[in-house]
Scaffold this motif. Structure first.
Motif, PDB file in Angstrom:
ATOM      1  N   SER A  11       0.825  -1.210   0.000  1.00 30.97           N
ATOM      2  CA  SER A  11       0.000   0.000   0.000  1.00 30.97           C
ATOM      3  C   SER A  11       0.851   1.249   0.000  1.00 30.97           C
ATOM      4  CB  SER A  11      -0.894   0.012   1.245  1.00 30.97           C
ATOM      5  OG  SER A  11      -1.741  -1.107   1.266  1.00 30.97           O
ATOM      6  N   LEU A  12       0.183   2.371  -0.219  1.00 25.10           N
ATOM      7  CA  LEU A  12       0.766   3.681  -0.019  1.00 25.10           C
ATOM      8  C   LEU A  12      -0.289   4.564   0.612  1.00 25.10           C
ATOM      9  CD1 LEU A  12      -0.125   5.953  -2.485  1.00 25.10           C
ATOM     10  CD2 LEU A  12       0.961   4.133  -3.754  1.00 25.10           C
ATOM     11  N   LEU A  13       0.143   5.527   1.363  1.00 27.18           N
ATOM     12  CA  LEU A  13      -0.771   6.436   2.043  1.00 27.18           C
ATOM     13  C   LEU A  13      -0.729   7.800   1.389  1.00 27.18           C
ATOM     14  CD1 LEU A  13      -0.171   4.210   4.234  1.00 27.18           C
ATOM     15  CD2 LEU A  13      -0.857   5.970   5.863  1.00 27.18           C
ATOM     16  N   ILE A  14      -1.896   8.404   1.295  1.00 26.72           N
ATOM     17  CA  ILE A  14      -2.024   9.773   0.813  1.00 26.72           C
ATOM     18  C   ILE A  14      -2.615  10.560   1.979  1.00 26.72           C
ATOM     19  CG2 ILE A  14      -3.107  11.315  -0.856  1.00 26.72           C
ATOM     20  CD1 ILE A  14      -3.198   8.892  -2.787  1.00 26.72           C
ATOM     21  N   GLY A  15      -1.847  11.491   2.472  1.00 24.83           N
ATOM     22  CA  GLY A  15      -2.275  12.195   3.676  1.00 24.83           C
ATOM     23  C   GLY A  15      -2.302  11.219   4.843  1.00 24.83           C
ATOM     24  N   HIS A  16      -3.240  11.441   5.778  1.00 23.59           N
ATOM     25  CA  HIS A  16      -3.334  10.592   6.961  1.00 23.59           C
ATOM     26  C   HIS A  16      -4.421   9.536   6.848  1.00 23.59           C
ATOM     27  CE1 HIS A  16      -0.562  13.095   9.182  1.00 23.59           C
ATOM     28  NE2 HIS A  16      -1.217  14.155   8.731  1.00 23.59           N
ATOM     29  N   ASP A  17      -5.320   9.681   5.863  1.00 25.92           N
ATOM     30  CA  ASP A  17      -6.495   8.821   5.900  1.00 25.92           C
ATOM     31  C   ASP A  17      -6.893   8.199   4.559  1.00 25.92           C
ATOM     32  OD1 ASP A  17      -7.222  11.215   4.819  1.00 25.92           O
ATOM     33  OD2 ASP A  17      -8.784  11.668   6.260  1.00 25.92           O
ATOM     34  N   VAL A  18      -6.036   8.249   3.559  1.00 24.36           N
ATOM     35  CA  VAL A  18      -6.311   7.589   2.286  1.00 24.36           C
ATOM     36  C   VAL A  18      -5.232   6.533   2.063  1.00 24.36           C
ATOM     37  CG1 VAL A  18      -6.560   7.852  -0.212  1.00 24.36           C
ATOM     38  CG2 VAL A  18      -7.416   9.641   1.322  1.00 24.36           C
ATOM     39  N   VAL A  19      -5.675   5.272   1.899  1.00 20.18           N
ATOM     40  CA  VAL A  19      -4.753   4.157   1.688  1.00 20.18           C
ATOM     41  C   VAL A  19      -5.071   3.540   0.328  1.00 20.18           C
ATOM     42  CG1 VAL A  19      -3.912   1.932   2.536  1.00 20.18           C
ATOM     43  CG2 VAL A  19      -4.672   3.687   4.160  1.00 20.18           C
ATOM     44  N   LYS A  35      -9.026   2.931   0.362  1.00 23.61           N
ATOM     45  CA  LYS A  35      -9.760   3.202   1.597  1.00 23.61           C
ATOM     46  C   LYS A  35      -9.646   4.688   1.857  1.00 23.61           C
ATOM     47  CE  LYS A  35      -9.193  -1.058   4.220  1.00 23.61           C
ATOM     48  NZ  LYS A  35      -8.660  -1.614   5.482  1.00 23.61           N
ATOM     49  N   ALA A  36     -10.797   5.328   1.973  1.00 22.28           N
ATOM     50  CA  ALA A  36     -10.811   6.772   2.216  1.00 22.28           C
ATOM     51  C   ALA A  36     -12.076   7.122   2.983  1.00 22.28           C
ATOM     52  CB  ALA A  36     -10.762   7.532   0.891  1.00 22.28           C
ATOM     53  N   PRO A  37     -12.065   8.243   3.691  1.00 22.83           N
ATOM     54  CA  PRO A  37     -13.284   8.683   4.371  1.00 22.83           C
ATOM     55  C   PRO A  37     -14.422   8.891   3.370  1.00 22.83           C
ATOM     56  CG  PRO A  37     -11.387   9.973   5.081  1.00 22.83           C
ATOM     57  CD  PRO A  37     -10.940   9.152   3.912  1.00 22.83           C
ATOM     58  N   ALA A  38     -15.633   8.748   3.847  1.00 26.58           N
ATOM     59  CA  ALA A  38     -16.804   8.866   2.978  1.00 26.58           C
ATOM     60  C   ALA A  38     -16.907  10.233   2.307  1.00 26.58           C
ATOM     61  CB  ALA A  38     -18.077   8.581   3.772  1.00 26.58           C
ATOM     62  N   ASP A  39     -16.335  11.266   2.918  1.00 25.10           N
ATOM     63  CA  ASP A  39     -16.448  12.603   2.335  1.00 25.10           C
ATOM     64  C   ASP A  39     -15.396  12.875   1.251  1.00 25.10           C
ATOM     65  OD1 ASP A  39     -14.385  12.631   4.232  1.00 25.10           O
ATOM     66  OD2 ASP A  39     -14.655  14.776   4.639  1.00 25.10           O
ATOM     67  N   VAL A  40     -14.534  11.897   0.962  1.00 27.16           N
ATOM     68  CA  VAL A  40     -13.529  12.053  -0.092  1.00 27.16           C
ATOM     69  C   VAL A  40     -14.082  11.461  -1.381  1.00 27.16           C
ATOM     70  CG1 VAL A  40     -11.210  11.394  -0.853  1.00 27.16           C
ATOM     71  CG2 VAL A  40     -11.617  11.988   1.545  1.00 27.16           C
ATOM     72  N   ASP A  41     -14.206  12.292  -2.404  1.00 25.25           N
ATOM     73  CA  ASP A  41     -14.671  11.818  -3.707  1.00 25.25           C
ATOM     74  C   ASP A  41     -13.540  11.092  -4.413  1.00 25.25           C
ATOM     75  OD1 ASP A  41     -17.173  12.971  -3.395  1.00 25.25           O
ATOM     76  OD2 ASP A  41     -16.575  14.844  -4.348  1.00 25.25           O
ATOM     77  N   ILE A  42     -13.852   9.918  -4.979  1.00 28.51           N
ATOM     78  CA  ILE A  42     -12.878   9.149  -5.738  1.00 28.51           C
ATOM     79  C   ILE A  42     -13.503   8.825  -7.086  1.00 28.51           C
ATOM     80  CG2 ILE A  42     -11.525   7.022  -5.846  1.00 28.51           C
ATOM     81  CD1 ILE A  42     -11.726   6.943  -2.754  1.00 28.51           C
ATOM     82  N   HIS A  43     -12.846   9.246  -8.159  1.00 26.55           N
ATOM     83  CA  HIS A  43     -13.350   9.022  -9.517  1.00 26.55           C
ATOM     84  C   HIS A  43     -12.205   8.571 -10.409  1.00 26.55           C
ATOM     85  CE1 HIS A  43     -17.057  11.154  -8.544  1.00 26.55           C
ATOM     86  NE2 HIS A  43     -16.321  12.140  -8.055  1.00 26.55           N
ATOM     87  N   ARG A  44     -12.523   7.728 -11.380  1.00 23.02           N
ATOM     88  CA  ARG A  44     -11.567   7.496 -12.456  1.00 23.02           C
ATOM     89  C   ARG A  44     -11.429   8.819 -13.203  1.00 23.02           C
ATOM     90  NH1 ARG A  44     -15.130   3.252 -13.260  1.00 23.02           N
ATOM     91  NH2 ARG A  44     -15.775   4.222 -15.203  1.00 23.02           N
ATOM     92  N   GLU A  45     -10.263   9.070 -13.764  1.00 24.41           N
ATOM     93  CA  GLU A  45      -9.996  10.362 -14.393  1.00 24.41           C
ATOM     94  C   GLU A  45     -11.022  10.693 -15.478  1.00 24.41           C
ATOM     95  OE1 GLU A  45      -6.414  12.884 -16.551  1.00 24.41           O
ATOM     96  OE2 GLU A  45      -6.198  10.717 -16.306  1.00 24.41           O
ATOM     97  N   GLU A  46     -11.363   9.716 -16.330  1.00 17.70           N
ATOM     98  CA  GLU A  46     -12.299  10.005 -17.422  1.00 17.70           C
ATOM     99  C   GLU A  46     -13.686  10.358 -16.895  1.00 17.70           C
ATOM    100  OE1 GLU A  46     -12.153   5.473 -16.965  1.00 17.70           O
ATOM    101  OE2 GLU A  46     -10.717   7.135 -16.891  1.00 17.70           O
TER     102      GLU A  46
END
Length: 85
Positions: A11-19, A35-46
């Motif tokens: 794994s790698l971590l982004i900030g303190h709460d995105v794995v 794995k990220a908090p529910a308030d973090v939007d995650i989208h494929r770039e397209e």
């Protein structure tokens, strides 16, 4: 751009709460888990770019534009391979 090498299950971590975890590497395809908090939007770039364009178009929308966007998004989802997770 930071470039890292990872193997499956590493794994790698982004900030303190995105794995971000490499789940599988198969040829030129890499499956990742995020794995990220529910308030973090995650989208494929397209998809993100489609959303940005849709937001711009909506600001000057013609009648029926929202229905047309929904139809395009459903078509894109139908084109995506189904996953087991």
């Amino acid at each position: 751009m930071l470039v890292l090498s990872r193997r499956p299950q590493q794994s790698l971590l982004i900030g303190h709460d995105v794995v971000v975890t490499v789940l599988e590497v198969n040829g030129d395809t890499v499956r990742i888990g995020i794995k990220a908090p529910a308030d973090v939007d995650i989208h494929r770039e397209e998809i993100y770019r489609d959303l940005q364009k849709a937001n711009q178009d909506a600001s000057t929308a013609q009648p029926g534009a929202a229905a047309a966007l929904a139809k395009r998004m459903r078509a894109r989802e139908d084109d995506q391979p189904k996953t087991d997770g």
